[in-house]
Design an enzyme around this catalytic site. Structure first.
Site, PDB file in Angstrom:
ATOM      1  CB  CYS A  78       2.749  -0.480   2.741  1.00 31.56           C
ATOM      2  SG  CYS A  78       3.796   0.603   3.581  1.00 31.56           S
ATOM      3  CB  CYS A 106       1.900  -0.793   6.338  1.00 33.46           C
ATOM      4  SG  CYS A 106       1.946   0.890   5.564  1.00 33.46           S
TER       5      CYS A 106
END
Length: 281
Positions: free
Chosen positions: A134, A137
């Protein structure tokens, strides 16, 4: 190279060529054969390669040519994780492990998650659901580490989505990065998703729930429905016994009855009551 080339093959090839030449016939080795070729060059000053093996028999020179075979096998693409395990590539540092603070911990299992929430007491616990793949993230993680450093009294629990997909599905986590706030007997306070651009949402929730509070009971942790769902998931090694539907362990105390003991009365009043009771009988 002399060790590789057998002496028997060398002499047999040369002897056979000599016999055919003496009889007037053509050599069967006129064409190039694997590893050998015949030359009639009699000049001794001919420079050969350093890796060539040469010998003279009646004016004929047998030259061993070195062959280089190229491995044409195609290498199929191997997953990065498998390359790291087999040692094809070096172990690179994981971005979710850089900058970790003492109050940050990665969850190992569903049981570890439930126990960590129950053992946190009155601390504010923040669940951080992330994935190594991600990009949001990864961009947000350094700021989360800074906030954890600024708030050492808080507990941050990291949940790797790639390693705990089944648990995340059970907890209805389908968006990353995703956060949940828990505290003491209140259980879950809020949940939301934010990125690096919307970090203010995280800061606002932190300012609202980070104040010290005292709970009037044990830490609640996950909801009953979530605990039952985790226990029903066969992919997880999680055990949970639901609480029996019995009487309330903390019932509301009833109004106390006021009992008047006889010692609080005067001796004369007690005698009169006893006589009246005897006469009425």
């Amino acid at each position: 190279m002399a060790k590789v080339l057998g002496k028997a093959n060398l002499f047999s090839a040369c002897d056979y060529t000599q016999k055919k030449n003496q009889k007037g016939g053509g050599s069967l080795y006129s064409k190039r054969i694997p590893g050998f070729c015949c030359k009639t060059n009699r000049f001794t000053s001919l420079k050969m390669k350093s890796m060539a093996l040469r010998c003279d028999f009646n004016g004929q020179r047998m030259v061993y040519l070195e062959r280089k075979f190229v491995n044409k096998r195609r290498f199929h693409q191997v997953p990065i994780k498998a390359q790291i395990q087999t040692g094809l590539i070096g172990r690179t540092s994981k971005w979710w492990e850089n900058g970790l603070q003492p109050n940050m911990k990665e969850v190992a299992s569903a049981q570890d998650l439930a126990d960590s929430l129950l053992n946190a007491g009155d601390k504010l616990v923040i669940l951080d659901f992330f994935s190594p793949a991600c990009g949001g993230c990864k961009a947000l993680f350094p700021k989360i580490c800074q906030l954890a450093k600024m708030n050492p009294d808080l507990q941050f629990l990291q949940v790797n989505y790639e390693e705990h997909k089944s648990m995340c599905y059970t907890l209805n986590v389908h968006v990353l990065p995703f956060f949940r706030f828990y505290r003491g007997a209140q259980g879950r306070l809020c949940q939301f998703s934010c990125t690096n651009a919307t970090i203010q949402k995280f800061k606002d929730a932190l300012a609202k729930h980070a104040t010290d509070r005292c709970s009037l009971g044990p830490a609640k942790g996950l909801d009953e429905k979530e605990l039952s769902a985790l226990a029903a998931n066969k992919d997880l090694s999680f055990t949970y016994k639901p609480k029996p539907d019995g009487p309330n362990p903390n019932p509301v105390p009833a109004k106390e009855e006021i009992l008047v003991s006889e010692t609080c009365l005067n001796p004369k009043e007690s005698e009169e009551k006893s006589l009246v009771g005897a006469g009425g009988g």
